[in-house]
Write an enzyme that holds these catalytic residues in place. Structure first.
Site, PDB file in Angstrom:
ATOM      1  N   SER A 145     -27.331 -14.124 -17.994  1.00 12.52           N
ATOM      2  CA  SER A 145     -27.580 -13.925 -17.017  1.00 12.52           C
ATOM      3  C   SER A 145     -27.717 -14.157 -16.074  1.00 12.52           C
ATOM      4  O   SER A 145     -27.317 -15.821 -15.951  1.00 12.52           O
ATOM      5  CB  SER A 145     -29.289 -13.467 -16.692  1.00 12.52           C
ATOM      6  OG  SER A 145     -30.380 -13.817 -15.289  1.00 12.52           O
ATOM      7  N   TYR A 158     -38.109 -17.291 -17.564  1.00 11.68           N
ATOM      8  CA  TYR A 158     -36.606 -16.672 -18.417  1.00 11.68           C
ATOM      9  C   TYR A 158     -35.452 -17.016 -17.371  1.00 11.68           C
ATOM     10  O   TYR A 158     -34.758 -16.382 -18.783  1.00 11.68           O
ATOM     11  CB  TYR A 158     -36.838 -15.048 -16.863  1.00 11.68           C
ATOM     12  CG  TYR A 158     -35.733 -13.754 -17.429  1.00 11.68           C
ATOM     13  CD1 TYR A 158     -35.847 -13.210 -18.286  1.00 11.68           C
ATOM     14  CD2 TYR A 158     -34.617 -13.946 -16.659  1.00 11.68           C
ATOM     15  CE1 TYR A 158     -35.070 -12.312 -18.803  1.00 11.68           C
ATOM     16  CE2 TYR A 158     -33.490 -13.156 -16.583  1.00 11.68           C
ATOM     17  CZ  TYR A 158     -33.688 -11.974 -18.084  1.00 11.68           C
ATOM     18  OH  TYR A 158     -32.500 -11.150 -18.136  1.00 11.68           O
TER      19      TYR A 158
HETATM   20  N1  LIG Z   1     -31.807  -5.246 -15.823  1.00 12.10           N
HETATM   21  C1  LIG Z   1     -31.728  -6.809 -15.401  1.00 12.10           C
HETATM   22  O1  LIG Z   1     -30.850  -6.426 -14.271  1.00 12.10           O
HETATM   23  C2  LIG Z   1     -31.166  -7.742 -16.272  1.00 12.10           C
HETATM   24  C3  LIG Z   1     -30.090  -8.433 -16.077  1.00 12.10           C
HETATM   25  C4  LIG Z   1     -29.452  -9.734 -16.612  1.00 12.10           C
HETATM   26  C5  LIG Z   1     -29.163  -9.242 -17.670  1.00 12.10           C
HETATM   27  N2  LIG Z   1     -30.218  -8.028 -18.251  1.00 12.10           N
HETATM   28  C6  LIG Z   1     -30.715  -8.961 -19.588  1.00 12.10           C
HETATM   29  O2  LIG Z   1     -30.124  -7.283 -20.501  1.00 12.10           O
HETATM   30  C7  LIG Z   1     -30.957  -7.079 -21.176  1.00 12.10           C
HETATM   31  C8  LIG Z   1     -31.223  -6.111 -21.403  1.00 12.10           C
HETATM   32  O3  LIG Z   1     -31.949  -5.390 -19.875  1.00 12.10           O
HETATM   33  P1  LIG Z   1     -32.420  -3.854 -19.352  1.00 12.10           P
HETATM   34  O4  LIG Z   1     -32.733  -3.597 -18.116  1.00 12.10           O
HETATM   35  O5  LIG Z   1     -31.652  -2.420 -20.584  1.00 12.10           O
HETATM   36  O6  LIG Z   1     -34.249  -3.605 -20.472  1.00 12.10           O
HETATM   37  P2  LIG Z   1     -34.414  -3.243 -21.168  1.00 12.10           P
HETATM   38  O7  LIG Z   1     -36.675  -3.464 -20.642  1.00 12.10           O
HETATM   39  O8  LIG Z   1     -34.830  -1.418 -20.686  1.00 12.10           O
HETATM   40  O9  LIG Z   1     -34.377  -3.085 -22.931  1.00 12.10           O
HETATM   41  C9  LIG Z   1     -34.738  -4.042 -23.135  1.00 12.10           C
HETATM   42  C10 LIG Z   1     -35.128  -3.415 -24.691  1.00 12.10           C
HETATM   43  O10 LIG Z   1     -35.784  -4.714 -26.028  1.00 12.10           O
HETATM   44  C11 LIG Z   1     -36.511  -3.795 -26.760  1.00 12.10           C
HETATM   45  N3  LIG Z   1     -36.922  -4.827 -27.047  1.00 12.10           N
HETATM   46  C12 LIG Z   1     -37.962  -5.538 -26.271  1.00 12.10           C
HETATM   47  N4  LIG Z   1     -38.845  -7.048 -27.207  1.00 12.10           N
HETATM   48  C13 LIG Z   1     -38.171  -5.968 -28.362  1.00 12.10           C
HETATM   49  C14 LIG Z   1     -37.987  -7.020 -30.051  1.00 12.10           C
HETATM   50  N5  LIG Z   1     -39.670  -8.204 -30.030  1.00 12.10           N
HETATM   51  N6  LIG Z   1     -38.092  -6.243 -31.038  1.00 12.10           N
HETATM   52  C15 LIG Z   1     -36.946  -5.412 -29.966  1.00 12.10           C
HETATM   53  N7  LIG Z   1     -36.030  -5.269 -29.229  1.00 12.10           N
HETATM   54  C16 LIG Z   1     -37.693  -5.216 -28.408  1.00 12.10           C
HETATM   55  C17 LIG Z   1     -37.363  -2.992 -25.728  1.00 12.10           C
HETATM   56  O11 LIG Z   1     -38.191  -2.487 -25.984  1.00 12.10           O
HETATM   57  C18 LIG Z   1     -35.804  -2.630 -24.725  1.00 12.10           C
HETATM   58  O12 LIG Z   1     -36.027  -1.386 -25.122  1.00 12.10           O
HETATM   59  C19 LIG Z   1     -32.654  -8.561 -22.042  1.00 12.10           C
HETATM   60  O13 LIG Z   1     -31.882  -9.200 -22.660  1.00 12.10           O
HETATM   61  C20 LIG Z   1     -32.134  -8.529 -20.332  1.00 12.10           C
HETATM   62  O14 LIG Z   1     -32.615  -9.693 -19.371  1.00 12.10           O
HETATM   63  C21 LIG Z   1     -31.275  -7.402 -17.972  1.00 12.10           C
END
Ligand SMILES: NC(=O)c1ccc[n+]([C@@H]2O[C@H](COP(=O)([O-])OP(=O)(O)OC[C@H]3O[C@@H](n4cnc5c(N)ncnc54)[C@H](O)[C@@H]3O)[C@@H](O)[C@H]2O)c1
Length: 253
Positions: A145, A158
């Site tokens: 991120s 985070y």
């Molecule tokens: N959305 C953003 O703006 C953004 C920006 C930078 C980085 N990210 C990173 O990208 C990744 C995905 O983000 P997203 O927006 O798709 O979020 P999201 O919540 O849609 O996806 C995350 C997934 O991880 C799963 N999960 C959580 N804990 C778990 C565990 N212990 N075991 C197995 N699965 C688990 C959740 O059920 C979910 O489906 C994350 O690592 C997030 O930190 C997101």
């Protein structure tokens, strides 16, 4: 090699940790379109069912429900991918967020975020890369991120976890290069997903964040697909330990 062959993933097996999530589905979609078979691993059964239904028209999708914090679940995943010929590509998209002022955060909040965003990713990766090491080739793609390298308001825990994940990316890349395994990362700014929607679309946050993004908008999940294709394919074979920032220019000024 033809230009399009550079990105071909025909014959590759990809695991998407967090594959039921918004970014995980986007990664799965593009890897399927490039010819990979995909295993979605996630803690939510309902999310997996809906992701599989969405992606089934695109290619061969298998799902497995489990928690990256549980060794038995990771071992079940490793057994599954071994039975499918061994994993070639691992996208670590599992992640959680707790936004709150630093003065209100508890050790439990930090433990939770660390256990998922770092320890869980560490454990899942450590187990699955053994199959890549056996093949002498593999691609690990971590979801970092902009919080991996700039400060974020009300997201200290985070940011700590994503900073840790960046260092994991670099250190694992050094150690695994000798086995042909490349480890890289994406660092998105705000992507318009379920994780962020209630935060980024308030009038207050739109007024604060959008003027800081030279390209003038938040990312969509589609904006990440080209980088997934690049880092998963042989087009990036001489690149390891790198983080590609996908933030519309947020952090360049
Ligand atoms: N959305 C953003 O703006 C953004 C920006 C930078 C980085 N990210 C990173 O990208 C990744 C995905 O983000 P997203 O927006 O798709 O979020 P999201 O919540 O849609 O996806 C995350 C997934 O991880 C799963 N999960 C959580 N804990 C778990 C565990 N212990 N075991 C197995 N699965 C688990 C959740 O059920 C979910 O489906 C994350 O690592 C997030 O930190 C997101």
């Amino acid at each position: 090699m033809q230009g399009h062959d550079l990105f071909s993933l025909t014959g590759r097996l990809a695991v998407i940790g967090g594959g039921a999530g918004s970014i995980g589905r986007s990664a799965a979609d593009v890897l399927l379109r490039l010819g990979a078979r995909v295993v979605l691993f996630d803690i939510t059964e309902d999310g997996l069912t809906s992701a599989a239904a969405e992606l089934a028209p695109v290619g061969q999708v298998t799902t497995l429900c489990g928690d990256t914090r549980k060794k038995a679940d990771i071992d079940r995943l490793a057994d599954l991918t071994k039975s499918m010929g061994g994993v070639d590509i691992l996208v670590n998209s599992v992640g959680v967020q707790r936004r709150m002022p630093l003065l209100e955060a508890t050790p439990d909040d930090l433990d939770f975020i660390w256990s998922v965003n770092v320890a869980g990713v560490f454990a899942l990766t450590q187990t699955l890369i053994r199959q890549m090491v056996d093949k002498g080739y593999g691609k690990v793609i971590n979801l970092c991120s902009i919080g991996s390298f700039v400060g974020l308001d009300q997201k200290t825990m985070y940011a700590i976890s994503k900073g840790g994940l960046l260092q994991y990316t670099r250190s694992a890349a050094v150690e695994l290069a000798r086995f042909g395994v490349r480890v890289n990362a994406l660092a998105p700014g705000y992507v318009d997903t379920a994780m962020t929607a209630s935060w980024i679309h308030t009038p207050e946050h739109e007024a604060e964040y959008l003027p800081r993004i030279p390209l003038g908008r938040y990312a969509t999940v589609d904006d990440l697909k080209g980088t997934f294709a690049f880092l998963a394919s042989s087009a990036s074979d001489y690149i390891t330990g790198q983080m590609i920032v996908i933030d519309g220019g947020w952090t360049i000024w």
